[in-house]
Design a protein around this motif. Structure first.
Motif, PDB file in Angstrom:
ATOM      1  N   PHE A   1       0.781  -1.234   0.000  1.00 23.99           N
ATOM      2  CA  PHE A   1       0.000   0.000   0.000  1.00 23.99           C
ATOM      3  C   PHE A   1       0.812   1.283   0.000  1.00 23.99           C
ATOM      4  O   PHE A   1       0.291   2.355  -0.250  1.00 23.99           O
ATOM      5  CB  PHE A   1      -0.942   0.016   1.213  1.00 23.99           C
TER       6      PHE A   1
ATOM      7  N   HIS B   1     -16.662   0.692   2.165  1.00 24.29           N
ATOM      8  CA  HIS B   1     -16.677   1.360   3.468  1.00 24.29           C
ATOM      9  C   HIS B   1     -15.824   0.600   4.472  1.00 24.29           C
ATOM     10  O   HIS B   1     -15.013   1.183   5.192  1.00 24.29           O
ATOM     11  CB  HIS B   1     -18.118   1.467   3.989  1.00 24.29           C
TER      12      HIS B   1
ATOM     13  N   TRP C   1     -13.436  -1.552   3.818  1.00 25.09           N
ATOM     14  CA  TRP C   1     -12.036  -1.484   3.392  1.00 25.09           C
ATOM     15  C   TRP C   1     -11.404  -0.152   3.825  1.00 25.09           C
ATOM     16  O   TRP C   1     -10.331  -0.110   4.436  1.00 25.09           O
ATOM     17  CB  TRP C   1     -11.944  -1.643   1.867  1.00 25.09           C
ATOM     18  N   SER C   2     -12.091   0.930   3.529  1.00 22.15           N
ATOM     19  CA  SER C   2     -11.543   2.258   3.819  1.00 22.15           C
ATOM     20  C   SER C   2     -11.356   2.461   5.319  1.00 22.15           C
ATOM     21  O   SER C   2     -10.312   2.962   5.762  1.00 22.15           O
ATOM     22  CB  SER C   2     -12.472   3.342   3.268  1.00 22.15           C
ATOM     23  N   MET C   3     -12.353   2.086   6.085  1.00 20.50           N
ATOM     24  CA  MET C   3     -12.248   2.291   7.528  1.00 20.50           C
ATOM     25  C   MET C   3     -11.117   1.451   8.121  1.00 20.50           C
ATOM     26  O   MET C   3     -10.285   1.961   8.881  1.00 20.50           O
ATOM     27  CB  MET C   3     -13.585   1.936   8.198  1.00 20.50           C
TER      28      MET C   3
ATOM     29  N   HIS D   1      -8.594   0.269   6.572  1.00 22.89           N
ATOM     30  CA  HIS D   1      -7.315   0.757   6.057  1.00 22.89           C
ATOM     31  C   HIS D   1      -6.879   2.045   6.742  1.00 22.89           C
ATOM     32  O   HIS D   1      -5.708   2.218   7.089  1.00 22.89           O
ATOM     33  CB  HIS D   1      -7.414   0.985   4.548  1.00 22.89           C
ATOM     34  N   GLY D   2      -7.808   2.932   6.950  1.00 27.30           N
ATOM     35  CA  GLY D   2      -7.475   4.177   7.630  1.00 27.30           C
ATOM     36  C   GLY D   2      -6.972   3.930   9.041  1.00 27.30           C
ATOM     37  O   GLY D   2      -5.946   4.470   9.460  1.00 27.30           O
ATOM     38  N   ILE D   3      -7.681   3.098   9.769  1.00 28.00           N
ATOM     39  CA  ILE D   3      -7.272   2.795  11.144  1.00 28.00           C
ATOM     40  C   ILE D   3      -5.923   2.098  11.160  1.00 28.00           C
ATOM     41  O   ILE D   3      -5.023   2.442  11.936  1.00 28.00           O
ATOM     42  CB  ILE D   3      -8.344   1.933  11.842  1.00 28.00           C
TER      43      ILE D   3
ATOM     44  N   SER E   1      -3.542   2.179   8.934  1.00 28.85           N
ATOM     45  CA  SER E   1      -2.447   3.048   8.486  1.00 28.85           C
ATOM     46  C   SER E   1      -2.062   4.073   9.542  1.00 28.85           C
ATOM     47  O   SER E   1      -0.889   4.404   9.706  1.00 28.85           O
ATOM     48  CB  SER E   1      -2.847   3.790   7.201  1.00 28.85           C
ATOM     49  N   LEU E   2      -3.049   4.580  10.235  1.00 26.62           N
ATOM     50  CA  LEU E   2      -2.767   5.638  11.200  1.00 26.62           C
ATOM     51  C   LEU E   2      -2.366   5.078  12.567  1.00 26.62           C
ATOM     52  O   LEU E   2      -1.387   5.529  13.167  1.00 26.62           O
ATOM     53  CB  LEU E   2      -4.000   6.526  11.373  1.00 26.62           C
TER      54      LEU E   2
END
Lengths: 211, 211
Positions: B116, B164, B166-168, B170-172, B174-175
């Motif tokens: 990613f 949704h 995937w994004s959530m 992935h965001g969590i 990654s951060l």
DNA sequence: TGTACATCAGTGAACGCGCGTTCACTGATGTAC
DNA sequence: TGTACATCAGTGAACGCGCGTTCACTGATGTAC
């Protein structure tokens, strides 16, 4: 005549090399990613000798950190503008913060990469950390305003709500909304994806949608 | 005695250099990020001459792409295991897919970064793209099973629901949930953050929670 | 079972290159008087 | 207002280093007969 002499001789003293180097780094990051630029590259781009950057930055990483720091400051400003003091209403403004997040990621891929994907450890650089915290504080403030309108019972902490927004916006931006070659294609816009997610999420919070 | 001769002479023919180089790349990425390893580094790590990797990979980027491809395959397996055929029930299984996403990001920072955050353009490498699509298909399948239990009226498309998730996740990941130095600290676990978000989201979809 | 030969997977030396960094230097600018 | 001097921000040459890449080579392996 002194201005003319300056204009001619100005080549020696650059005047604002520090900013020029940050600008150079942004340009080079945009082209080749955060790993794809060198100190020498930046100097060349700014039109100075390879030794010049050492007057302003200890090393490449220090330059990169300053790009990230500046990025967080602009990010904060953009989120603040999106929130717009909660106008016209907290719900709309909350959504606008999300849109601002996506807009920043798309418009400023270099800042975004330096801020989130450069591998700089956020916890080891206090100034960088503080700049990031200030940006996040905007999300948190928005979540708090929104939470104030919720029934007290079963209401999640505002901090948690703001982390949900941050994560969702960040995930969408990183995967589908970036402004560089890493973007994945999608059968809808990043904004639509975020908006639909927020719609369902806010419904789950018991916030009545506008009809 | 031939095994003994092999053991001695085996130093010449490595036997499985290709895999060894991928393993080396993973190790080096874990230490220094996707940008922090070189072709020569990988060769050294694997104990071969700097020219040897050229027998197996065109260049550094080809090696990196193979790391990412292998990563997606393992990712797919892990998500599939999380889904577990929808057992014990689609709702629980859906949440378990999210947990598997976070677990992978934490346990395999090198794969995750290669997949990613390496700057490889996903759309320019068909095999890599296909591997990523196969992993995403698991999310999509899970969303479809879950959607089948929803009232038809006002039900969002399963594709969107899977994006949704995937994004959530992935965001969590990654951060806050990464396994390397880029992790941001948080007053809760990444899993708790994801779970709380999913709870609200599913409530918004009209899915009754377990009591 | 043994031998000859083709192919494969590695060696190691060599090269040109650009990077990071240092150094003594110098031109431009700011300031004290 | 002019002059002397200190300081600042750049130069450019130089260095050692490691990387990417090529090359003729060679040791090991597989196969035909």
């Amino acid at each position: 005549m002194s201005w003319k002499q300056r204009a001619r001789a100005g080549a020696y003293h650059h005047g604002n090399l520090r900013e020029a180097l940050i600008q150079a780094a942004r340009e080079l990051i945009k082209e080749k990613g955060p790993a794809g630029f060198t100190f020498a590259d930046a100097a060349r781009w700014a039109g100075v000798s390879p030794a010049a950057p050492y007057r302003h930055f200890r090393d490449r990483e220090a330059l990169l950190a300053d790009v990230a720091r500046e990025g967080f400051a602009r990010f904060e400003a953009m989120l603040t503008a999106g929130w717009a003091g909660g106008k016209p209403d907290p719900l709309t403004a909350f959504n606008n913060v999300g849109r601002a997040y996506l807009a920043f990621a798309r418009a400023e891929p270099a800042y975004y990469a330096a801020m989130f994907e450069s591998g700089l450890p956020p916890d080891l650089n206090p100034e960088l950390r503080a700049a990031g915290d200030r940006a996040f504080a905007v999300l948190r403030g928005a979540a708090e305003s929104l939470a104030a309108n919720l029934p007290t019972k079963g209401r999640p902490p505002a901090l948690m709500m703001s982390l949900h927004l941050w994560s969702m916006a960040h995930g969408i931006a990183s995967l589908f909304g970036r402004g560089d070659a890493g973007r994945r294609t999608l059968p809808m816009t990043a904004e639509e994806l975020l908006e639909s997610a927020m719609l369902i999420y806010l419904q789950g919070l018991g916030i009545p949608q506008k009809g």
